[in-house]
Scaffold this motif. Sequence first.
Motif, PDB file in Angstrom:
ATOM      1  N   UNK A  71       0.715  -1.225   0.240  1.00 60.52           N
ATOM      2  CA  UNK A  71       0.051   0.087   0.128  1.00 60.52           C
ATOM      3  C   UNK A  71       0.867   1.118   0.027  1.00 60.52           C
ATOM      4  N   UNK A  72       0.743   2.116  -0.877  1.00 60.68           N
ATOM      5  CA  UNK A  72       1.558   3.390  -0.822  1.00 60.68           C
ATOM      6  C   UNK A  72       0.619   4.435  -0.180  1.00 60.68           C
ATOM      7  N   UNK A  73       1.490   5.370   0.310  1.00 58.31           N
ATOM      8  CA  UNK A  73       0.817   6.437   1.131  1.00 58.31           C
ATOM      9  C   UNK A  73       1.937   7.688   1.171  1.00 58.31           C
ATOM     10  N   UNK A  74       1.385   8.524   1.805  1.00 55.38           N
ATOM     11  CA  UNK A  74       2.292  10.034   1.955  1.00 55.38           C
ATOM     12  C   UNK A  74       1.753  10.748   3.214  1.00 55.38           C
ATOM     13  N   UNK A  75       2.829  11.370   4.023  1.00 58.67           N
ATOM     14  CA  UNK A  75       2.420  12.061   5.229  1.00 58.67           C
ATOM     15  C   UNK A  75       2.789  13.168   5.229  1.00 58.67           C
ATOM     16  N   UNK A  90      -3.195   6.870   2.790  1.00 63.12           N
ATOM     17  CA  UNK A  90      -2.607   5.372   2.793  1.00 63.12           C
ATOM     18  C   UNK A  90      -3.782   4.590   1.798  1.00 63.12           C
ATOM     19  N   UNK A  91      -3.450   4.103   0.577  1.00 65.47           N
ATOM     20  CA  UNK A  91      -4.626   3.618  -0.111  1.00 65.47           C
ATOM     21  C   UNK A  91      -5.661   4.637  -0.567  1.00 65.47           C
ATOM     22  N   UNK A  92      -6.772   4.334  -0.278  1.00 62.54           N
ATOM     23  CA  UNK A  92      -8.048   5.442  -0.602  1.00 62.54           C
ATOM     24  C   UNK A  92      -8.251   6.179   0.635  1.00 62.54           C
ATOM     25  N   UNK A 105      -7.856  11.559  16.564  1.00 62.85           N
ATOM     26  CA  UNK A 105      -7.808  11.041  15.065  1.00 62.85           C
ATOM     27  C   UNK A 105      -9.127  11.189  14.413  1.00 62.85           C
ATOM     28  N   UNK A 106      -8.916  11.580  13.326  1.00 57.59           N
ATOM     29  CA  UNK A 106     -10.113  11.580  12.625  1.00 57.59           C
ATOM     30  C   UNK A 106      -9.741  11.064  10.856  1.00 57.59           C
ATOM     31  N   UNK A 107     -10.912  10.708  10.426  1.00 59.26           N
ATOM     32  CA  UNK A 107     -10.529  10.185   8.888  1.00 59.26           C
ATOM     33  C   UNK A 107     -11.915  10.751   8.181  1.00 59.26           C
ATOM     34  N   UNK A 119      -8.050   1.978  17.272  1.00 59.28           N
ATOM     35  CA  UNK A 119      -7.918   0.383  16.848  1.00 59.28           C
ATOM     36  C   UNK A 119      -8.088   0.285  15.486  1.00 59.28           C
ATOM     37  N   UNK A 120      -8.355   1.487  14.822  1.00 59.58           N
ATOM     38  CA  UNK A 120      -8.598   1.464  13.172  1.00 59.58           C
ATOM     39  C   UNK A 120      -7.043   0.863  12.426  1.00 59.58           C
ATOM     40  N   UNK A 121      -7.300   0.149  11.612  1.00 54.63           N
ATOM     41  CA  UNK A 121      -5.938  -0.175  10.810  1.00 54.63           C
ATOM     42  C   UNK A 121      -6.213   0.721   9.686  1.00 54.63           C
ATOM     43  N   UNK A 122      -4.856   0.984   9.147  1.00 55.87           N
ATOM     44  CA  UNK A 122      -4.632   1.939   7.945  1.00 55.87           C
ATOM     45  C   UNK A 122      -4.711   1.219   6.628  1.00 55.87           C
ATOM     46  N   UNK A 123      -5.693   1.474   5.902  1.00 51.63           N
ATOM     47  CA  UNK A 123      -5.838   0.554   4.531  1.00 51.63           C
ATOM     48  C   UNK A 123      -5.860  -0.930   4.746  1.00 51.63           C
ATOM     49  N   UNK A 124      -6.562  -1.493   5.816  1.00 49.98           N
ATOM     50  CA  UNK A 124      -6.472  -2.936   5.937  1.00 49.98           C
ATOM     51  C   UNK A 124      -4.985  -3.538   6.262  1.00 49.98           C
ATOM     52  N   UNK A 125      -4.153  -2.702   6.781  1.00 47.92           N
ATOM     53  CA  UNK A 125      -2.792  -3.264   7.168  1.00 47.92           C
ATOM     54  C   UNK A 125      -2.840  -3.502   8.626  1.00 47.92           C
ATOM     55  N   UNK A 126      -1.634  -3.931   9.020  1.00 50.85           N
ATOM     56  CA  UNK A 126      -1.686  -4.141  10.587  1.00 50.85           C
ATOM     57  C   UNK A 126      -1.042  -2.886  11.503  1.00 50.85           C
TER      58      UNK A 126
END
Length: 269
Positions: A71-75, A90-92, A105-107, A119-126
């Motif tokens: 998964x590609x991302x930017x910060x 990250x991802x979408x 945190x917000x999304x 507890x939310x994972x980023x883009x389905x990752x660990x």
Amino acid sequence: MLFALVVLAVSPVWAQPAKFGVPSEIAASGPADQAEGARILGEFRQAGIAGDYWLAFELRVMPRHGAERTVLGALLGTRGPGGPLSRLTAGDGLWLIASGPMPDAWTLENGTAVATSPAQGLAGTGLTVFDLQMPFLYWKDFTYEGQARVRGRPTDSFILRPPAGLPVPVPELTGVRVLIDTQFQAMVQAELLGAKAEVLKSIALLDLKKVGEQWLVKSIDVRDHRTRDKTRFTVRAAALDLTWPDALFTPQGLTTQPPGVPADQVVRF
């Protein structure tokens, strides 16, 4: 944010290897001075990347069973009054993550910023919001265990415990062991501990990269010791000494497109 908390600008005369790994022996020995531990931890909490910055990264998902994926991302990072602030894609997905004593945190969902669980994972990752916030670094209940060695390098070892009544996103979490390199002031490893002091999850620093006079995290492994799944975070490019509009780091600003990163300031790894 993870990257701000494990990095510190150091003297250019430091020339030892910047490789770290899982320690074969982390037990500290001898009586530890708790006042000295408080001083070390206080200094570490103030460390971070100087100024605003941008990182391009990839998350390599390595499950124990099944196919690997990337998964590609930017910060975009800055420092707010309460601690590091990170705007991360990250991802979408798009997140705003506040670290420090009062993490939040917000999304972005359907064009609206909403509060999200640690507890939310980023883009389905660990890799989770909690892993990036690292709120345990600010927990007041801690024990300084003294110095321990990680592959021959001296580290300061701490056990930090969650405040009473605080919900934690990792079931059975009773504390976190944090190992801080004494010379680099980099967090070599964090171990999330269960009721029997077993390691539930670990965050391990693998490599550092020097950009100008600033040392940056290059790669980190996040390992779930129960499932044996692993996610590797690797920085592929960085730009430092930037200036981001403050509005980008507000929940309302998540719908705002950030300015482009000047090409002549981008360093690719």
